[in-house]
Scaffold this motif. Sequence first.
Motif, PDB file in Angstrom:
ATOM      1  N   PRO A  23     -12.862 -16.183   8.299  1.00  0.00           N
ATOM      2  CA  PRO A  23     -11.946 -15.348   7.510  1.00  0.00           C
ATOM      3  C   PRO A  23     -12.435 -15.091   6.092  1.00  0.00           C
ATOM      4  N   ARG A  24     -13.058 -16.087   5.503  1.00  0.00           N
ATOM      5  CA  ARG A  24     -13.547 -15.945   4.132  1.00  0.00           C
ATOM      6  C   ARG A  24     -14.583 -14.828   4.027  1.00  0.00           C
ATOM      7  N   LYS A  25     -15.434 -14.706   5.049  1.00  0.00           N
ATOM      8  CA  LYS A  25     -16.460 -13.667   5.045  1.00  0.00           C
ATOM      9  C   LYS A  25     -15.866 -12.302   5.373  1.00  0.00           C
ATOM     10  N   ALA A  26     -14.875 -12.289   6.256  1.00  0.00           N
ATOM     11  CA  ALA A  26     -14.240 -11.020   6.625  1.00  0.00           C
ATOM     12  C   ALA A  26     -13.438 -10.446   5.459  1.00  0.00           C
ATOM     13  N   ARG A  27     -12.859 -11.325   4.649  1.00  0.00           N
ATOM     14  CA  ARG A  27     -12.059 -10.846   3.504  1.00  0.00           C
ATOM     15  C   ARG A  27     -12.929 -10.103   2.497  1.00  0.00           C
ATOM     16  N   LEU A  28     -14.184 -10.479   2.359  1.00  0.00           N
ATOM     17  CA  LEU A  28     -15.087  -9.777   1.443  1.00  0.00           C
ATOM     18  C   LEU A  28     -15.252  -8.320   1.858  1.00  0.00           C
ATOM     19  N   VAL A  29     -15.294  -8.079   3.173  1.00  0.00           N
ATOM     20  CA  VAL A  29     -15.456  -6.721   3.687  1.00  0.00           C
ATOM     21  C   VAL A  29     -14.149  -5.940   3.556  1.00  0.00           C
ATOM     22  N   VAL A  30     -13.040  -6.586   3.910  1.00  0.00           N
ATOM     23  CA  VAL A  30     -11.735  -5.922   3.897  1.00  0.00           C
ATOM     24  C   VAL A  30     -11.345  -5.507   2.482  1.00  0.00           C
ATOM     25  N   ASN A  35      -7.064   0.757   0.094  1.00  0.00           N
ATOM     26  CA  ASN A  35      -6.668   1.922  -0.709  1.00  0.00           C
ATOM     27  C   ASN A  35      -7.715   3.034  -0.756  1.00  0.00           C
ATOM     28  N   LYS A  36      -8.574   3.098   0.240  1.00  0.00           N
ATOM     29  CA  LYS A  36      -9.556   4.191   0.339  1.00  0.00           C
ATOM     30  C   LYS A  36      -9.125   5.117   1.475  1.00  0.00           C
ATOM     31  N   SER A  37      -9.602   6.348   1.448  1.00  0.00           N
ATOM     32  CA  SER A  37      -9.347   7.226   2.588  1.00  0.00           C
ATOM     33  C   SER A  37     -10.086   6.656   3.798  1.00  0.00           C
ATOM     34  N   CYS A  38      -9.583   6.927   4.983  1.00  0.00           N
ATOM     35  CA  CYS A  38     -10.155   6.325   6.195  1.00  0.00           C
ATOM     36  C   CYS A  38     -11.608   6.738   6.411  1.00  0.00           C
ATOM     37  N   ASP A  39     -11.922   8.000   6.130  1.00  0.00           N
ATOM     38  CA  ASP A  39     -13.303   8.454   6.305  1.00  0.00           C
ATOM     39  C   ASP A  39     -14.242   7.738   5.335  1.00  0.00           C
ATOM     40  N   LYS A  40     -13.798   7.566   4.105  1.00  0.00           N
ATOM     41  CA  LYS A  40     -14.606   6.857   3.102  1.00  0.00           C
ATOM     42  C   LYS A  40     -14.757   5.384   3.494  1.00  0.00           C
ATOM     43  N   ALA A  41     -13.688   4.781   4.005  1.00  0.00           N
ATOM     44  CA  ALA A  41     -13.741   3.376   4.415  1.00  0.00           C
ATOM     45  C   ALA A  41     -14.708   3.181   5.574  1.00  0.00           C
ATOM     46  N   TYR A  79      -5.115   7.179   4.947  1.00  0.00           N
ATOM     47  CA  TYR A  79      -5.809   6.249   4.060  1.00  0.00           C
ATOM     48  C   TYR A  79      -5.428   4.822   4.439  1.00  0.00           C
ATOM     49  N   VAL A  80      -6.238   3.869   4.001  1.00  0.00           N
ATOM     50  CA  VAL A  80      -5.998   2.462   4.317  1.00  0.00           C
ATOM     51  C   VAL A  80      -4.960   1.943   3.338  1.00  0.00           C
ATOM     52  N   LYS A  81      -3.731   1.795   3.809  1.00  0.00           N
ATOM     53  CA  LYS A  81      -2.648   1.338   2.936  1.00  0.00           C
ATOM     54  C   LYS A  81      -2.738  -0.160   2.699  1.00  0.00           C
ATOM     55  N   ALA A  82      -3.044  -0.909   3.758  1.00  0.00           N
ATOM     56  CA  ALA A  82      -3.174  -2.359   3.636  1.00  0.00           C
ATOM     57  C   ALA A  82      -4.211  -2.838   4.638  1.00  0.00           C
ATOM     58  N   GLY A 119      -1.240  10.487   3.440  1.00  0.00           N
ATOM     59  CA  GLY A 119      -1.119  10.675   1.997  1.00  0.00           C
ATOM     60  C   GLY A 119      -2.448  10.421   1.325  1.00  0.00           C
ATOM     61  N   LYS A 120      -2.458  10.418   0.018  1.00  0.00           N
ATOM     62  CA  LYS A 120      -3.650  10.098  -0.788  1.00  0.00           C
ATOM     63  C   LYS A 120      -4.920  10.737  -0.214  1.00  0.00           C
ATOM     64  N   GLU A 121      -4.979  12.048  -0.199  1.00  0.00           N
ATOM     65  CA  GLU A 121      -6.183  12.709   0.289  1.00  0.00           C
ATOM     66  C   GLU A 121      -7.282  12.560  -0.748  1.00  0.00           C
ATOM     67  N   ALA A 122      -8.429  11.996  -0.277  1.00  0.00           N
ATOM     68  CA  ALA A 122      -9.521  11.756  -1.220  1.00  0.00           C
ATOM     69  C   ALA A 122     -10.797  12.375  -0.730  1.00  0.00           C
TER      70      ALA A 122
END
Length: 122
Positions: A23-30, A35-41, A79-82, A119-122
């Motif tokens: 989990p500690r390593k996965a949290r670095l990626v997450v 809060n980024k648009s899905c395509d950017k994420a 977008y990635v809300k959470a 929402g939040k189109e980026a």
Amino acid sequence: MANNTETGAVEVRAVAKFVRVAPRKARLVVDQIRNKSCDKALEILQFSEVAAAEPVAKCLRSAMANAENNNGLRRDTLYVKAAYVDEGPTLKRFRPRAKGSASRINKRTSHITVVVAPGKEA
């Protein structure tokens, strides 16, 4: 799926359980995609060299597909809300050591959750 009645916004989520990544390593990626648009994420995850990026990207694509197919939302407005990682069960393994003793090795697992919303189109 959770509907927020106050704002009328729809949140769609996907959960990947028992992923064999600490989990500690996965949290670095997450933390990089929140809060980024899905395509950017997805772009960030595609070029990330961390091994945990692959299951996180898979979970994000699943959340996007859920939003598109089950809720009729447009993919380009999401977008990635959470995004968060919870600790799953730990697999306990043993490695032989000197003088007939053994040391424990913990193989940790993760539960990865990604929530997307329009929402939040980026």
